[in-house]
Scaffold this active site. Structure first.
Site, PDB file in Angstrom:
ATOM      1  N   ASN A   8      70.679  21.389   3.778  1.00 25.77           N
ATOM      2  CA  ASN A   8      70.675  22.211   4.840  1.00 25.77           C
ATOM      3  C   ASN A   8      71.127  23.773   4.492  1.00 25.77           C
ATOM      4  O   ASN A   8      72.179  23.768   4.349  1.00 25.77           O
ATOM      5  CB  ASN A   8      71.169  22.217   6.474  1.00 25.77           C
ATOM      6  CG  ASN A   8      71.343  23.272   7.552  1.00 25.77           C
ATOM      7  OD1 ASN A   8      70.533  23.928   7.078  1.00 25.77           O
ATOM      8  ND2 ASN A   8      72.179  22.953   8.282  1.00 25.77           N
ATOM      9  N   TRP A   9      70.167  24.531   3.955  1.00 24.66           N
ATOM     10  CA  TRP A   9      70.615  25.591   3.259  1.00 24.66           C
ATOM     11  C   TRP A   9      71.299  26.666   4.032  1.00 24.66           C
ATOM     12  O   TRP A   9      71.769  27.588   3.791  1.00 24.66           O
ATOM     13  CB  TRP A   9      69.757  26.217   2.255  1.00 24.66           C
ATOM     14  CG  TRP A   9      69.388  25.497   0.981  1.00 24.66           C
ATOM     15  CD1 TRP A   9      70.222  24.500   0.530  1.00 24.66           C
ATOM     16  CD2 TRP A   9      68.364  25.618   0.020  1.00 24.66           C
ATOM     17  NE1 TRP A   9      69.743  24.014  -0.232  1.00 24.66           N
ATOM     18  CE2 TRP A   9      68.735  24.600  -0.832  1.00 24.66           C
ATOM     19  CE3 TRP A   9      67.430  26.725   0.097  1.00 24.66           C
ATOM     20  CZ2 TRP A   9      67.866  24.384  -1.993  1.00 24.66           C
ATOM     21  CZ3 TRP A   9      66.540  26.522  -1.115  1.00 24.66           C
ATOM     22  CH2 TRP A   9      66.966  25.491  -2.144  1.00 24.66           C
ATOM     23  N   LYS A  10      71.121  26.713   5.334  1.00 25.64           N
ATOM     24  CA  LYS A  10      71.643  27.628   6.434  1.00 25.64           C
ATOM     25  C   LYS A  10      71.221  28.980   6.134  1.00 25.64           C
ATOM     26  O   LYS A  10      70.078  29.235   5.533  1.00 25.64           O
ATOM     27  CB  LYS A  10      73.043  27.600   6.753  1.00 25.64           C
ATOM     28  CG  LYS A  10      73.609  26.019   6.702  1.00 25.64           C
ATOM     29  CD  LYS A  10      74.996  25.908   7.335  1.00 25.64           C
ATOM     30  CE  LYS A  10      75.246  24.309   7.711  1.00 25.64           C
ATOM     31  NZ  LYS A  10      76.535  24.078   8.128  1.00 25.64           N
ATOM     32  N   HIS A  94      71.096  21.814  15.835  1.00 24.22           N
ATOM     33  CA  HIS A  94      71.879  21.780  14.845  1.00 24.22           C
ATOM     34  C   HIS A  94      73.549  22.400  15.567  1.00 24.22           C
ATOM     35  O   HIS A  94      73.233  23.140  16.495  1.00 24.22           O
ATOM     36  CB  HIS A  94      71.706  22.754  13.625  1.00 24.22           C
ATOM     37  CG  HIS A  94      72.614  22.539  12.615  1.00 24.22           C
ATOM     38  ND1 HIS A  94      74.121  23.421  12.576  1.00 24.22           N
ATOM     39  CD2 HIS A  94      73.030  21.994  11.461  1.00 24.22           C
ATOM     40  CE1 HIS A  94      74.746  23.010  11.588  1.00 24.22           C
ATOM     41  NE2 HIS A  94      74.227  22.147  10.872  1.00 24.22           N
ATOM     42  N   GLU A  96      75.472  24.708  15.020  1.00 25.89           N
ATOM     43  CA  GLU A  96      75.434  26.049  14.904  1.00 25.89           C
ATOM     44  C   GLU A  96      74.607  26.616  15.899  1.00 25.89           C
ATOM     45  O   GLU A  96      74.863  27.617  16.595  1.00 25.89           O
ATOM     46  CB  GLU A  96      75.409  26.590  13.550  1.00 25.89           C
ATOM     47  CG  GLU A  96      76.617  26.240  12.575  1.00 25.89           C
ATOM     48  CD  GLU A  96      76.139  25.867  11.268  1.00 25.89           C
ATOM     49  OE1 GLU A  96      75.224  26.290  10.751  1.00 25.89           O
ATOM     50  OE2 GLU A  96      77.009  25.236  10.588  1.00 25.89           O
ATOM     51  N   GLU A 164      76.198  14.725  13.485  1.00 21.47           N
ATOM     52  CA  GLU A 164      77.207  15.448  12.822  1.00 21.47           C
ATOM     53  C   GLU A 164      78.305  15.578  13.856  1.00 21.47           C
ATOM     54  O   GLU A 164      78.124  16.611  14.562  1.00 21.47           O
ATOM     55  CB  GLU A 164      76.342  16.872  12.624  1.00 21.47           C
ATOM     56  CG  GLU A 164      75.113  16.537  11.472  1.00 21.47           C
ATOM     57  CD  GLU A 164      74.934  17.770  10.522  1.00 21.47           C
ATOM     58  OE1 GLU A 164      75.040  17.956   9.487  1.00 21.47           O
ATOM     59  OE2 GLU A 164      74.424  18.821  11.331  1.00 21.47           O
ATOM     60  N   GLY A 170      81.252  21.842   7.858  1.00 26.36           N
ATOM     61  CA  GLY A 170      81.901  22.885   6.870  1.00 26.36           C
ATOM     62  C   GLY A 170      83.376  23.024   6.924  1.00 26.36           C
ATOM     63  O   GLY A 170      83.835  23.903   6.462  1.00 26.36           O
ATOM     64  N   SER A 210      80.530  17.652   5.812  1.00 31.95           N
ATOM     65  CA  SER A 210      81.407  17.520   4.669  1.00 31.95           C
ATOM     66  C   SER A 210      81.097  16.471   3.910  1.00 31.95           C
ATOM     67  O   SER A 210      81.956  15.926   3.245  1.00 31.95           O
ATOM     68  CB  SER A 210      83.150  17.579   4.915  1.00 31.95           C
ATOM     69  OG  SER A 210      83.206  18.641   5.649  1.00 31.95           O
ATOM     70  N   GLY A 231      75.335  20.160   3.927  1.00 34.42           N
ATOM     71  CA  GLY A 231      75.398  21.767   4.180  1.00 34.42           C
ATOM     72  C   GLY A 231      75.733  22.298   2.911  1.00 34.42           C
ATOM     73  O   GLY A 231      75.163  22.334   1.843  1.00 34.42           O
ATOM     74  N   GLY A 232      77.328  22.742   2.920  1.00 37.74           N
ATOM     75  CA  GLY A 232      77.889  23.326   1.386  1.00 37.74           C
ATOM     76  C   GLY A 232      77.353  22.630   0.242  1.00 37.74           C
ATOM     77  O   GLY A 232      77.135  23.122  -0.636  1.00 37.74           O
TER      78      GLY A 232
HETATM   79  P1  PGA Z   1      78.311  20.621   5.635  1.00 36.96           P
HETATM   80  O1  PGA Z   1      77.384  21.097   6.699  1.00 36.96           O
HETATM   81  O2  PGA Z   1      77.957  19.600   4.758  1.00 36.96           O
HETATM   82  O3  PGA Z   1      78.964  21.874   5.050  1.00 36.96           O
HETATM   83  O4  PGA Z   1      79.710  20.248   6.304  1.00 36.96           O
HETATM   84  C1  PGA Z   1      76.443  20.066   7.352  1.00 36.96           C
HETATM   85  C2  PGA Z   1      75.528  20.699   8.204  1.00 36.96           C
HETATM   86  O5  PGA Z   1      75.833  21.752   8.864  1.00 36.96           O
HETATM   87  O6  PGA Z   1      74.354  20.130   8.428  1.00 36.96           O
END
Ligand code: PGA
Length: 248
Positions: A8-10, A94, A96, A164, A170, A210, A231-232
């Protein structure tokens, strides 16, 4: 069930940067695993990515859709157009989207249904906040998110669930294997109760929050963890590939 690694590159990476990253990914990830890798780029990168990935077995999806295919919905993404562009999956709900953009379970349920109508595979993201976990509400929150989020779901078609925990996204605070075990077992059992056995057994449940190379191995061995949503650590091909290698 084959393990899935989703990136997930957001809101990161321009089309140029996405092209570099996807080429690195295609190079670094062993070819026999490409079909298990799924990339969710930022919208403006979809064009370049779609044409490149159409020649590979790696697939991509959108980070969000609107329930309607067309109409007066300024700024929204059409499931039908995404399908036409070659998307196979879409993230729905998600954390967010839920927390920063106030998307409620009822609205997300419509998106799940619209995605399925266009033959896109919805990746329904669910998870509790720290406050909910600490007040012992994790299971009731997950149950509500599944119950309402899947209310219009066609159980004859594929769906993916991504667990999640909001407090792990994050933050560098990864959930403990026992916490993941418990949550994933709860989700699997709930799907069994809600639907036919067959659907519940076939539905991949991803863990996200994470995920890094140093925790991927242990988390990948937890029962009912069928993949990761990263994500990250997915922003660099190298670190994403390290996660893949660690969870083989
Ligand atoms: P993260 O994000 O790996 O940076 O914690 C995961 C996500 O938001 O899907």
């Amino acid at each position: 069930m084959r393990f899935i690694w989703a990136a997930n590159w957001k809101l990161n990476k321009s089309p140029k940067e996405s092209l570099v990253a996807i080429n690195e990914l295609l190079e670094q990830v062993p070819k026999n695993l490409h079909s298990q890798v799924l990339v969710f780029p930022q919208n403006f990168s979809v064009g370049v990515l779609a044409s490149l990935l159409s020649k590979t077995s790696m697939t991509w999806g959108a980070q969000n859709i609107h329930p309607e295919n067309e109409g007066a919905f300024t700024g929204e993404n059409s499931p039908k157009i995404l399908k036409e562009m070659g998307a196979t999956h879409v993230l729905i709900g998600h954390s967010e989207r839920r927390h920063l953009f106030a998307e409620a379970n009822e609205f997300l349920a419509r998106k799940v249904s619209s995605a399925q109508k266009e033959m896109l595979i919805p990746v329904l993201c669910i998870g509790e906040t720290l406050e909910e976990r600490e007040s012992n509400k994790t299971k009731s929150v997950l149950e509500e998110q599944l119950k309402i989020g899947l209310q219009f779901c066609d159980f004859q078609k594929p769906v993916i669930i991504a667990y999640e925990p909001v407090w792990a996204i994050g933050t560098g605070k990864v959930a403990m294997p026992e916490q993941v075990l418990e949550a994933h077992a709860f989700i699997r059992n709930y799907l069994k109760e809600m639907t036919q056995q067959d659907f519940a057994e076939k539905t991949p449940i991803l863990y996200g929050g994470s995920v890094k190379a140093d925790n991927a191995e242990i988390l990948s061995k937890v029962a009912n963890v069928n993949g990761f949503l990263v994500g990250g650590a997915s922003l660099q091909a190298e670190t994403f590939n390290q996660i893949i290698q660690a969870s083989l």
